[in-house]
Design a protein around this motif. Structure first.
Motif, PDB file in Angstrom:
ATOM      1  N   TYR A  61      12.652  -9.491   2.272  1.00 20.89           N
ATOM      2  CA  TYR A  61      13.628  -8.858   1.380  1.00 20.89           C
ATOM      3  C   TYR A  61      13.964  -8.327   0.223  1.00 20.89           C
ATOM      4  CZ  TYR A  61      17.109 -11.851  -2.264  1.00 20.89           C
ATOM      5  OH  TYR A  61      17.274 -11.744  -2.999  1.00 20.89           O
ATOM      6  N   ALA A  62      14.323  -7.177   1.113  1.00 12.95           N
ATOM      7  CA  ALA A  62      14.265  -6.574   0.708  1.00 12.95           C
ATOM      8  C   ALA A  62      15.220  -4.806   1.975  1.00 12.95           C
ATOM      9  CB  ALA A  62      13.426  -5.166   0.300  1.00 12.95           C
ATOM     10  N   GLY A  63      16.432  -4.948   1.603  1.00 12.54           N
ATOM     11  CA  GLY A  63      17.358  -4.044   2.655  1.00 12.54           C
ATOM     12  C   GLY A  63      17.339  -2.714   2.584  1.00 12.54           C
ATOM     13  N   SER A  64      16.612  -2.070   1.761  1.00 10.12           N
ATOM     14  CA  SER A  64      16.535  -0.749   2.350  1.00 10.12           C
ATOM     15  C   SER A  64      15.543  -0.430   3.244  1.00 10.12           C
ATOM     16  CB  SER A  64      16.077   0.160   0.780  1.00 10.12           C
ATOM     17  OG  SER A  64      15.358   0.061   0.440  1.00 10.12           O
ATOM     18  N   SER A  65      14.426  -1.162   2.965  1.00  9.61           N
ATOM     19  CA  SER A  65      12.351  -1.535   3.574  1.00  9.61           C
ATOM     20  C   SER A  65      13.491  -2.635   4.918  1.00  9.61           C
ATOM     21  CB  SER A  65      11.533  -1.959   2.616  1.00  9.61           C
ATOM     22  OG  SER A  65      11.168  -1.499   1.714  1.00  9.61           O
ATOM     23  N   GLN A  66      14.376  -3.607   4.999  1.00 12.22           N
ATOM     24  CA  GLN A  66      14.616  -3.538   6.104  1.00 12.22           C
ATOM     25  C   GLN A  66      15.001  -3.205   7.033  1.00 12.22           C
ATOM     26  OE1 GLN A  66      14.814  -7.596   4.118  1.00 12.22           O
ATOM     27  NE2 GLN A  66      15.904  -7.382   5.989  1.00 12.22           N
ATOM     28  N   PHE A  67      15.870  -1.846   6.822  1.00  9.98           N
ATOM     29  CA  PHE A  67      16.313  -1.514   7.515  1.00  9.98           C
ATOM     30  C   PHE A  67      15.666  -0.179   7.963  1.00  9.98           C
ATOM     31  CE2 PHE A  67      20.369  -2.197   5.878  1.00  9.98           C
ATOM     32  CZ  PHE A  67      21.796  -2.263   6.818  1.00  9.98           C
ATOM     33  N   ILE A  68      14.548   0.494   7.096  1.00  6.20           N
ATOM     34  CA  ILE A  68      13.082   1.827   7.667  1.00  6.20           C
ATOM     35  C   ILE A  68      12.559   0.865   8.556  1.00  6.20           C
ATOM     36  CG2 ILE A  68      11.824   2.786   6.190  1.00  6.20           C
ATOM     37  CD1 ILE A  68      12.944   3.029   3.836  1.00  6.20           C
ATOM     38  N   ILE A  69      12.032  -0.268   8.447  1.00  7.71           N
ATOM     39  CA  ILE A  69      11.045  -1.323   9.161  1.00  7.71           C
ATOM     40  C   ILE A  69      11.987  -1.065  10.299  1.00  7.71           C
ATOM     41  CG2 ILE A  69      10.755  -3.108   9.979  1.00  7.71           C
ATOM     42  CD1 ILE A  69       9.662  -3.913   6.780  1.00  7.71           C
ATOM     43  N   CYS A  70      12.865  -1.299  10.467  1.00  5.60           N
ATOM     44  CA  CYS A  70      14.069  -1.687  11.698  1.00  5.60           C
ATOM     45  C   CYS A  70      13.310  -0.191  12.800  1.00  5.60           C
ATOM     46  CB  CYS A  70      14.963  -2.312  12.074  1.00  5.60           C
ATOM     47  SG  CYS A  70      15.382  -4.440  11.525  1.00  5.60           S
ATOM     48  N   ALA A  71      13.793   0.761  11.919  1.00  4.06           N
ATOM     49  CA  ALA A  71      14.331   1.921  12.958  1.00  4.06           C
ATOM     50  C   ALA A  71      12.675   2.559  13.070  1.00  4.06           C
ATOM     51  CB  ALA A  71      14.517   3.306  11.265  1.00  4.06           C
ATOM     52  N   MET A  72      11.634   2.410  12.204  1.00  2.00           N
ATOM     53  CA  MET A  72      10.174   2.691  12.678  1.00  2.00           C
ATOM     54  C   MET A  72       9.797   1.785  13.677  1.00  2.00           C
ATOM     55  SD  MET A  72       9.043   3.642   8.649  1.00  2.00           S
ATOM     56  CE  MET A  72       7.263   4.082   9.690  1.00  2.00           C
ATOM     57  N   ILE A  73       9.714   0.650  13.737  1.00  3.32           N
ATOM     58  CA  ILE A  73       9.484  -0.393  14.831  1.00  3.32           C
ATOM     59  C   ILE A  73      10.439   0.491  16.810  1.00  3.32           C
ATOM     60  CG2 ILE A  73       9.897  -2.474  16.511  1.00  3.32           C
ATOM     61  CD1 ILE A  73       9.698  -3.868  13.158  1.00  3.32           C
ATOM     62  N   ALA A  74      11.713   0.917  15.958  1.00  2.00           N
ATOM     63  CA  ALA A  74      12.211   0.877  16.951  1.00  2.00           C
ATOM     64  C   ALA A  74      11.726   2.620  17.244  1.00  2.00           C
ATOM     65  CB  ALA A  74      13.787   1.663  17.213  1.00  2.00           C
ATOM     66  N   ALA A  75      10.744   3.697  17.072  1.00  2.73           N
ATOM     67  CA  ALA A  75      10.766   4.587  16.815  1.00  2.73           C
ATOM     68  C   ALA A  75       9.515   4.803  17.046  1.00  2.73           C
ATOM     69  CB  ALA A  75      10.161   5.799  15.725  1.00  2.73           C
ATOM     70  N   SER A  76       8.713   3.190  17.097  1.00  2.00           N
ATOM     71  CA  SER A  76       6.978   2.959  17.831  1.00  2.00           C
ATOM     72  C   SER A  76       5.713   3.446  16.889  1.00  2.00           C
ATOM     73  CB  SER A  76       6.709   3.108  19.089  1.00  2.00           C
ATOM     74  OG  SER A  76       7.778   2.702  20.438  1.00  2.00           O
ATOM     75  N   SER A  77       5.908   3.397  15.361  1.00  2.00           N
ATOM     76  CA  SER A  77       5.093   3.455  14.543  1.00  2.00           C
ATOM     77  C   SER A  77       4.220   2.833  14.525  1.00  2.00           C
ATOM     78  CB  SER A  77       6.227   3.796  12.954  1.00  2.00           C
ATOM     79  OG  SER A  77       7.196   4.818  13.622  1.00  2.00           O
ATOM     80  N   PRO A  78       2.904   3.180  13.909  1.00  2.00           N
ATOM     81  CA  PRO A  78       1.650   2.274  13.911  1.00  2.00           C
ATOM     82  C   PRO A  78       1.885   1.682  12.581  1.00  2.00           C
ATOM     83  CG  PRO A  78       1.348   4.453  12.905  1.00  2.00           C
ATOM     84  CD  PRO A  78       2.946   4.931  13.650  1.00  2.00           C
ATOM     85  N   ILE A  79       1.792  -0.131  12.948  1.00  2.00           N
ATOM     86  CA  ILE A  79       1.819  -1.158  12.165  1.00  2.00           C
ATOM     87  C   ILE A  79       1.380   0.290  10.326  1.00  2.00           C
ATOM     88  CG2 ILE A  79       1.114  -2.838  11.125  1.00  2.00           C
ATOM     89  CD1 ILE A  79       2.995  -3.102  13.483  1.00  2.00           C
ATOM     90  N   SER A  80       0.124   1.076  10.179  1.00  2.00           N
ATOM     91  CA  SER A  80      -0.192   1.057   8.930  1.00  2.00           C
ATOM     92  C   SER A  80       0.976   1.687   8.465  1.00  2.00           C
ATOM     93  CB  SER A  80      -1.365   1.704   9.123  1.00  2.00           C
ATOM     94  OG  SER A  80      -1.058   3.009  10.207  1.00  2.00           O
ATOM     95  N   ALA A  81       1.437   2.951   8.964  1.00  2.00           N
ATOM     96  CA  ALA A  81       2.728   3.680   8.423  1.00  2.00           C
ATOM     97  C   ALA A  81       3.929   2.902   8.103  1.00  2.00           C
ATOM     98  CB  ALA A  81       3.749   5.193   9.823  1.00  2.00           C
ATOM     99  N   ILE A  82       4.648   2.311   9.067  1.00  2.00           N
ATOM    100  CA  ILE A  82       4.899   0.636   8.681  1.00  2.00           C
ATOM    101  C   ILE A  82       5.165   0.104   7.036  1.00  2.00           C
ATOM    102  CG2 ILE A  82       6.705  -0.770   8.880  1.00  2.00           C
ATOM    103  CD1 ILE A  82       6.131  -0.540  11.800  1.00  2.00           C
TER     104      ILE A  82
END
Length: 242
Positions: A61-82
């Motif tokens: 429930y945080a628009g900016s964080s949700q956009f960032i999470i989606c971008a990091m998932i697409a970039a295969s970032s580690p869970i800890s970094a997300i």
């Protein structure tokens, strides 16, 4: 933060209701719906399913964080970094909640946790404007405001994810820029209503923000530089505001 609280004059004794909170939330819903749909579309294009977008909007429930999470998932970032990035981006909610906290000291811990967990930039803005106009707020009013926004956000994100099946590349239509464009629009609207002296003050703070970001980014990660710069410039703004 205590000074901010004391800046508000004495308020009326009447206690606003849950339905009044729902009513006061209505003007902000267009922003929730438009940004939520965009977030759902971006989330689906980033590899999430419709149900995963629903869960993300429900528990983050945080628009900016949700956009960032989606971008990091697409970039295969580690869970800890997300997780760390999401925590840093959402640190501002500590500041927002601390400003409102003095108004809810008479309520129980659980009521305060319920209110604080659903505070957003928009609901904070509505509450602060109401206080500035010498109108009272209550836990029922705040719950009406927060829950209305929360439910509309979840529905909008889920609908956006469903619609995302027909939009293979949302970046072409600029959906990934939706959140940024909303804050730019809010900034422009605010600048149109301020006095020339206030405009000079705001432009000075913007310049300080740029300088802080450039300096701090040389020593720490950009995500942390944003938080530190915001705290520093906000403090300067309070001390130099006449």
């Amino acid at each position: 933060m205590v000074d901010t609280y004391k800046a508000f004059p004495e308020q009326e004794t009447s206690s606003p209701t849950f339905l009044e909170g729902v009513k006061d939330c209505i003007p902000t819903l267009l922003g929730y719906i438009s940004i939520g749909i965009a977030m759902g579309i971006v989330g689906l294009s980033g590899g999430l399913s419709i149900f995963q977008v629903f869960l993300l909007s429900t528990f983050v429930y945080a628009g900016s964080s949700q956009f960032i999470i989606c971008a990091m998932i697409a970039a295969s970032s580690p869970i800890s970094a997300i997780i760390l990035t999401t925590f840093i981006v959402n640190l501002r909610h500590l500041l927002l909640s601390s400003v409102l906290a003095p108004k809810f000291t008479s309520y129980s811990l659980w009521k305060n946790l319920g209110i604080g967990s659903l505070v957003t930039d928009e609901s904070f803005g509505v509450a602060i404007i109401k206080l500035a106009k010498k109108h009272p707020i209550s836990d029922r009013w705040m719950n009406g405001l927060n829950l209305t926004a929360y439910i509309v956000w979840i529905i909008s994100c889920t609908v956006g994810a469903y619609l995302g099946g027909w939009i293979p590349d949302p970046q072409i239509l600029g959906f990934d820029f939706a959140l940024t464009s909303m804050f730019i629009a809010l900034l422009i609207l605010q600048l149109q209503t301020i006095t020339p002296s206030k405009l000079k003050h705001y432009l000075f703070l913007m310049l300080m923000m740029v300088i802080c970001m450039l300096v701090l980014s040389s020593f720490v990660a950009s995500s942390l530089a944003v938080i530190l710069s915001t705290i520093i410039v906000a403090s300067i703004g309070v001390m130099t505001d006449k």
